[in-house]
Design a protein around this motif. Structure first.
Motif, PDB file in Angstrom:
ATOM      1  N   ILE A  79       0.845  -1.198   0.000  1.00  0.00           N
ATOM      2  CA  ILE A  79       0.000   0.000   0.000  1.00  0.00           C
ATOM      3  C   ILE A  79       0.874   1.239   0.000  1.00  0.00           C
ATOM      4  N   SER A  80       0.350   2.274  -0.642  1.00  0.00           N
ATOM      5  CA  SER A  80       1.128   3.505  -0.815  1.00  0.00           C
ATOM      6  C   SER A  80       1.306   4.227   0.512  1.00  0.00           C
ATOM      7  N   LYS A  81       2.287   5.109   0.521  1.00  0.00           N
ATOM      8  CA  LYS A  81       2.542   6.001   1.655  1.00  0.00           C
ATOM      9  C   LYS A  81       1.260   6.762   2.039  1.00  0.00           C
ATOM     10  N   GLU A  82       0.546   7.257   1.014  1.00  0.00           N
ATOM     11  CA  GLU A  82      -0.672   8.039   1.264  1.00  0.00           C
ATOM     12  C   GLU A  82      -1.698   7.249   2.061  1.00  0.00           C
ATOM     13  N   ILE A  83      -1.849   5.976   1.700  1.00  0.00           N
ATOM     14  CA  ILE A  83      -2.816   5.157   2.421  1.00  0.00           C
ATOM     15  C   ILE A  83      -2.335   4.909   3.842  1.00  0.00           C
ATOM     16  N   ALA A  84      -1.063   4.522   3.955  1.00  0.00           N
ATOM     17  CA  ALA A  84      -0.515   4.206   5.277  1.00  0.00           C
ATOM     18  C   ALA A  84      -0.651   5.387   6.234  1.00  0.00           C
ATOM     19  N   GLU A  85      -0.473   6.580   5.699  1.00  0.00           N
ATOM     20  CA  GLU A  85      -0.533   7.771   6.544  1.00  0.00           C
ATOM     21  C   GLU A  85      -1.944   8.110   7.015  1.00  0.00           C
ATOM     22  N   ASN A  86      -2.935   7.556   6.325  1.00  0.00           N
ATOM     23  CA  ASN A  86      -4.315   7.876   6.676  1.00  0.00           C
ATOM     24  C   ASN A  86      -5.067   6.729   7.319  1.00  0.00           C
ATOM     25  N   LEU A  87      -4.340   5.659   7.607  1.00  0.00           N
ATOM     26  CA  LEU A  87      -4.953   4.519   8.290  1.00  0.00           C
ATOM     27  C   LEU A  87      -4.502   4.502   9.740  1.00  0.00           C
ATOM     28  N   LEU A  88      -5.434   4.369  10.655  1.00  0.00           N
ATOM     29  CA  LEU A  88      -5.090   4.294  12.068  1.00  0.00           C
ATOM     30  C   LEU A  88      -5.157   2.840  12.516  1.00  0.00           C
ATOM     31  N   VAL A  89      -4.152   2.433  13.266  1.00  0.00           N
ATOM     32  CA  VAL A  89      -4.100   1.037  13.700  1.00  0.00           C
ATOM     33  C   VAL A  89      -3.755   0.936  15.179  1.00  0.00           C
ATOM     34  N   HIS A  90      -4.002  -0.225  15.709  1.00  0.00           N
ATOM     35  CA  HIS A  90      -3.722  -0.532  17.108  1.00  0.00           C
ATOM     36  C   HIS A  90      -2.777  -1.729  17.111  1.00  0.00           C
ATOM     37  N   LYS A  91      -1.611  -1.553  17.702  1.00  0.00           N
ATOM     38  CA  LYS A  91      -0.641  -2.655  17.719  1.00  0.00           C
ATOM     39  C   LYS A  91      -1.133  -3.803  18.591  1.00  0.00           C
ATOM     40  N   ILE A  92      -0.905  -5.030  18.123  1.00  0.00           N
ATOM     41  CA  ILE A  92      -1.283  -6.184  18.937  1.00  0.00           C
ATOM     42  C   ILE A  92      -0.118  -7.167  19.022  1.00  0.00           C
ATOM     43  N   LYS A  93      -0.115  -7.931  20.116  1.00  0.00           N
ATOM     44  CA  LYS A  93       0.933  -8.942  20.285  1.00  0.00           C
ATOM     45  C   LYS A  93       0.671 -10.081  19.306  1.00  0.00           C
ATOM     46  N   ARG A  94       1.686 -10.923  19.143  1.00  0.00           N
ATOM     47  CA  ARG A  94       1.623 -12.081  18.253  1.00  0.00           C
ATOM     48  C   ARG A  94       1.641 -11.687  16.768  1.00  0.00           C
TER      49      ARG A  94
END
Ligand SMILES: [Mn+2]
Ligand SMILES: [Mn+2]
Ligand SMILES: [Mn+2]
Ligand SMILES: [Mn+2]
Lengths: 221, 221
Positions: free
Chosen positions: B206-221
């Motif tokens: 995925i492009s930089k533009e998409i990555a910059e506008n997606l919010l995520v929550h880190k998870i273990k495993r």
DNA sequence: AATATAATTTAGTTTAACCTAAAAAAATAT
DNA sequence: ATATTTTTTTAGGTTAAACTAAATTATATT
């Protein structure tokens, strides 16, 4: 082509409701309906005439065009679908939904209304017994005569109300005189025009005022 | 005591969204957000200051008061509840509900919103992962960091979007990058900042533009 | 510190939707 | 047929919310 303002929509709706099919509607009648003044109506009516939503000639009153009719029906459709939603889904009572629907009817989105209609499973009548126009503007005609016109000793089903005020609706609710109920008119009192009837095997009396604002459908048996 | 106009509500909402907690918000920033001009903002801001919804001093920008905050939160609550309704009940897609909610958020009725909230079973997040304030203005804080900030070789769950445009949302939908999905970030390409990840056992870029506008929550495993 | 640039405010217009008061036309009563 | 009353329109004014252009204040550059 430009979308209509909320004011324009309210004028159209008023004109639709006031139009009997006979002569043009006067500016005073419209003003009274909308709690505004005749001078304001004259102005607005000229604008709506330019948009081909009605025909207007000085001193001759106003007549909605076909376009005006279908536009008004689309707004009424939205109003009644929202009322149905508010009562059936959100469990608001039938006396508190009108004012909210007056706001919701101006929300602009064809898709929204299409989806709402489907979600509600294409209802045909609103909580007050008024018909809901379909996408094409077609609606069923079920509402019948005033209860005050029914002959004694006949059965009838309550199908609608003429007065939509919260006070009246709340009162009906308290008396269990709601849409769909079956009643038997026993007699009309000549003195005060009050009506004696039987509802749920119990005898009761209702005033002339109530009888005149209740719409019923005569049934056999 | 007088109810706010739609314009006033939109200004309050804009101010709420622009306020970072540091310095006052400039009229230009507000104007840009609302597609209006700074001169118009100055006027409106004076009115809102009189209503104690914000503090305003010439050339110093604007800061919302507690009253302004809670008022803005009430509007945002309505916006997000309606969006949830439109997606979950009416089955509209997440890219077409914002514009409709922009209209619905201005419907005035406390009871309506209370009933809607109950009907929807008190949702905590809207279709874009944004928290829905409760009646008291409280909301959960789940939204996390930008996907572009996540270290390679870690797992994460998609929790929200920064960009709410229909074009972006439609694109995410097509890529199956929707709220709740679990992904594994494989690596970040130094050349164009694009991100390689694994979704549903399939590798994708995925492009930089998409990555910059997606919010995520880190998870273990 | 002086100057250039940018942000903000002020002043003056515009538009939609209302209003009141006065004028004009239509309807009604004498 | 004339006079009176009612209805409708016109003229002119108000308010909210926008605008443009000009003036002012703040910030940045040399
Ligand atoms: Mn209604
Ligand atoms: Mn109704
Ligand atoms: Mn939204
Ligand atoms: Mn949202």
């Amino acid at each position: 082509m430009h979308a209509l303002s909320i004011s324009e929509e309210n004028y159209l709706k008023a004109i639709f409701h006031l139009y009997t099919g006979e002569e043009g509607i006067g500016t005073n009648a419209i003003a009274h309906h909308l709690h505004t003044k005749a001078a304001s109506v004259t102005e607005m009516v000229k604008k709506l005439a330019e948009k081909k939503l009605l025909t207007y000639e000085k001193y001759q009153g106003v007549i909605p065009t076909r376009k005006g009719f279908t536009t008004a029906l689309a707004i009424i459709r939205k109003h009644r679908l929202w009322e149905y939603f508010l009562v059936e889904k959100l469990k608001l009572s039938w006396d508190e939904v009108h004012d909210i629907a007056e706001q919701l009817e101006h929300i602009k989105s064809d898709k929204l209304i299409e989806k709402l209609d489907r979600f509600l499973d294409f209802p045909k009548l609103d909580p007050h017994g008024d018909p809901i126009p379909d996408k094409a503007g077609k609606m069923c005609v079920t509402k019948c005569c005033c209860m005050s016109e029914i002959k004694p000793n006949s059965n009838a089903k309550i199908t609608g109300v003429k007065n939509h005020s919260p006070a009246f609706l709340k009162h009906l609710e308290k008396m269990h005189l709601t849409i769909g109920k079956t009643i038997k008119i026993v007699e009309r009192n000549d003195f005060d025009q009050s009506v004696q009837l039987v509802l749920n095997h119990e005898t009761m009396h209702i005033s002339k005022e109530i009888a005149e604002n209740l719409l019923v459908h005569k049934i056999k048996r």
